[in-house]
Design an enzyme around this catalytic site. Structure first.
Site, PDB file in Angstrom:
ATOM      1  N   THR A  11       0.821  -1.213   0.000  1.00 48.46           N
ATOM      2  CA  THR A  11       0.000   0.000   0.000  1.00 48.46           C
ATOM      3  C   THR A  11       0.862   1.273   0.000  1.00 48.46           C
ATOM      4  OG1 THR A  11      -1.628  -1.237   1.245  1.00 48.46           O
ATOM      5  CG2 THR A  11      -1.920   1.142   1.199  1.00 48.46           C
ATOM      6  N   LYS A 100       6.807   2.525  11.810  1.00 51.53           N
ATOM      7  CA  LYS A 100       6.883   3.012  13.199  1.00 51.53           C
ATOM      8  C   LYS A 100       7.435   1.976  14.181  1.00 51.53           C
ATOM      9  CE  LYS A 100       2.424   1.549  12.554  1.00 51.53           C
ATOM     10  NZ  LYS A 100       1.297   1.822  11.710  1.00 51.53           N
ATOM     11  N   GLU A 124       9.196  10.758   8.872  1.00 47.55           N
ATOM     12  CA  GLU A 124       8.003  11.603   9.029  1.00 47.55           C
ATOM     13  C   GLU A 124       6.719  10.783   8.988  1.00 47.55           C
ATOM     14  OE1 GLU A 124       7.573  15.313   9.430  1.00 47.55           O
ATOM     15  OE2 GLU A 124       5.856  14.160  10.096  1.00 47.55           O
ATOM     16  N   VAL A 127       4.654   8.528  12.266  1.00 52.43           N
ATOM     17  CA  VAL A 127       3.657   9.002  13.242  1.00 52.43           C
ATOM     18  C   VAL A 127       2.696   9.958  12.537  1.00 52.43           C
ATOM     19  CG1 VAL A 127       3.261  10.206  15.431  1.00 52.43           C
ATOM     20  CG2 VAL A 127       5.364   8.891  15.104  1.00 52.43           C
ATOM     21  N   GLY A 129       0.794   9.503   9.965  1.00 53.96           N
ATOM     22  CA  GLY A 129       0.667   9.351   8.512  1.00 53.96           C
ATOM     23  C   GLY A 129       1.131  10.586   7.774  1.00 53.96           C
ATOM     24  N   ILE A 131       0.355  13.707   8.407  1.00 54.04           N
ATOM     25  CA  ILE A 131       0.421  14.945   9.204  1.00 54.04           C
ATOM     26  C   ILE A 131       1.879  15.281   9.501  1.00 54.04           C
ATOM     27  CG2 ILE A 131      -0.290  16.082  11.352  1.00 54.04           C
ATOM     28  CD1 ILE A 131      -2.368  13.883  11.717  1.00 54.04           C
ATOM     29  N   LYS A 200       3.941   5.041  18.591  1.00 53.69           N
ATOM     30  CA  LYS A 200       4.000   6.404  18.066  1.00 53.69           C
ATOM     31  C   LYS A 200       4.304   7.425  19.173  1.00 53.69           C
ATOM     32  CE  LYS A 200       0.921   5.253  14.227  1.00 53.69           C
ATOM     33  NZ  LYS A 200      -0.492   5.144  13.838  1.00 53.69           N
TER      34      LYS A 200
HETATM   35  N1  HSE Z   1      -3.209   1.069  11.959  1.00 51.34           N
HETATM   36  C1  HSE Z   1      -2.775   2.426  11.961  1.00 51.34           C
HETATM   37  C2  HSE Z   1      -3.955   3.330  12.338  1.00 51.34           C
HETATM   38  C3  HSE Z   1      -2.228   2.778  10.607  1.00 51.34           C
HETATM   39  O1  HSE Z   1      -5.101   2.838  12.393  1.00 51.34           O
HETATM   40  O2  HSE Z   1      -3.767   4.500  12.624  1.00 51.34           O
HETATM   41  C4  HSE Z   1      -1.362   3.999  10.570  1.00 51.34           C
HETATM   42  O3  HSE Z   1      -0.224   3.895  11.366  1.00 51.34           O
END
Ligand code: HSE
Length: 403
Positions: A11, A100, A124, A127, A129, A131, A200
């Site tokens: 992905t 992470k 980056e 944590v 995604g 942002i 995170k």
């Molecule tokens: N499984 C994670 C979430 C994906 O739901 O935030 C992103 O790190």
């Protein structure tokens, strides 16, 4: 021209290729040179894919190619991803990652290897995604003494809690629906038990402290015990329930970090963060509060953050971008001496028992609910609260911390 290798064509990896392709002109301009995807490493073949020709199965091909200077690690896990990252950095190739788990487990070691080899390890996307939060902590807020970080760092659990709140539904029911719609993994443990948020917050806490915060030592509670009834009481009290990852600097080398569901006031900025969105609330000693909000997961938002790191590496070839995260461990405070109020959902008929165990609290009832009652304790030590709850095992049906 800068040659890049992407490790893992899943992905996020395929998203990285898509972002570089779609925003080609702008990405090349900002990198001050052309970025060329030379290899894509994956166990699988991708017949018919426009990048089919770039797919390789042997990492050594990438490692031994001196023309590759940036590697995107989007494989995940801490096995092969760790070995490949280490080997790439030792060869002076910068690595940009969304992993992470690896950053939380081996971040300071990999950063030190990168420093020793005049290249960079950037993360980056690990944590929040898409942002921007690592870069603000590393560059923009460097004049600040960061005092605390509180975040909604997991999209899956925020989606589940938001839906429970909106629809009055139970946890299991919403989880099942989220899995059917692809919002939750088939094995949701890392998300719903809080482990993902824990990794995170360990990364963010390490950057806040400048030294390593061991994720395995961070107190972590998930959302599996939160019920529709808890949301009914939260609504009656003008509150919401969120899985929060929190971290507070206690001293230069001591930090208090935890992940747990909290009942928060509806007027708190984090109460307005719903569905799969994430947000990080940072308190600095000069700036005060600031909040970073956006899509914390998903193919393109996460890939966008990886590509922003690639561009940063391209701009800093042969130079080390500063990151204050030393290998020495920060001390983690025991949360048992923290003081706060708690919400209790008690068994009907036991109101007096709860009131006398936690005097001067506030009792709330909801019309039509005969089986339980709600009670907000006064501010008290976590340790005292837990001890009393243990003694009232048959009376306390649920408990949630207040923020
Ligand atoms: N499984 C994670 C979430 C994906 O739901 O935030 C992103 O790190």
């Amino acid at each position: 021209m800068i040659n890049i290798a992407v490790l893992g064509y899943g992905t996020v990896g395929s998203g990285v290729v898509e972002v570089i392709e779609k925003n080609k002109e702008m990405v090349n301009k900002k990198s001050a040179q052309e970025l060329n995807i030379k290899y894509i490493l994956d166990l699988r073949d991708f017949p018919g894919d426009p990048y089919e020709e770039k797919v390789v199965h042997d990492f050594n091909l990438i490692l031994s190619d001196d023309s590759v200077s940036i590697v995107c690690e989007t494989m995940g896990g801490v096995g092969a991803a760790y070995q490949f990252t280490k080997q790439a950095l030792e060869k002076g190739k910068s690595v940009c990652t969304s992993n992470k788990e690896l950053v939380a487990r081996h971040g300071p070691e990999l950063l030190a290897i990168a420093r020793d080899h005049s290249c960079n390890y950037l993360f980056e996307a690990s944590v929040g995604g898409g942002i921007p939060i690592i870069r603000p902590l590393n560059y923009s807020l460097t004049a600040e003494k960061i005092e605390a970080i509180t975040g909604i760092l997991n999209g899956t659990t925020n989606y589940i809690l938001s839906k429970m709140e909106k629809e009055g539904a139970g946890f299991e029911e919403v989880l099942k629906e989220a899995q059917e719609n692809g919002y939750a993994e088939r094995n949701p443990e890392a998300d719903v038990e809080g482990y993902d948020a824990c990794r995170k917050i360990a990364i963010l806490s390490s950057l806040m402290m400048g030294r390593n915060v061991d994720s395995e030592k961070v107190y972590t509670e998930g959302i599996t015990n939160i019920t529709a009834a808890d949301f009914a009481y939260a609504a009656a009290a003008g509150r919401s329930i969120k899985l929060l990852a929190r971290s507070r600097a206690v001293s230069e080398d001591e930090v208090l970090a935890m992940v747990a569901p909290f009942m928060i006031g509806r007027d708190h900025p984090l109460a307005m963060v719903n569905d799969v969105f994430n947000a990080v609330f940072v308190t600095g000693n000069m700036l005060g509060d600031s909040m970073y909000y956006g899509r914390g997961a998903g193919k393109l938002p996460t890939a966008s953050a990886v590509v922003s790191d690639v561009i940063d590496c391209a701009r800093h070839q042969g130079r080390v971008i500063m990151c204050f995260w030393d290998q020495g461990n920060a001390r983690l405070s025991d949360i048992s001496s923290e003081e706060r109020s708690f919400f209790i959902r008690g068994k009907s008929g036991e109101e007096r028992t709860v009131e006398s165990a936690f005097p001067e609290g506030r009792l709330i009832r909801i019309e039509g609910r005969a089986e339980d009652f709600g009670y907000f304790t006064p501010v008290m030590r976590e340790k005292d609260f837990m001890e009393k709850c243990k003694a009232l095992e048959d009376v306390v049906l649920g408990r949630i911390r207040l923020l």
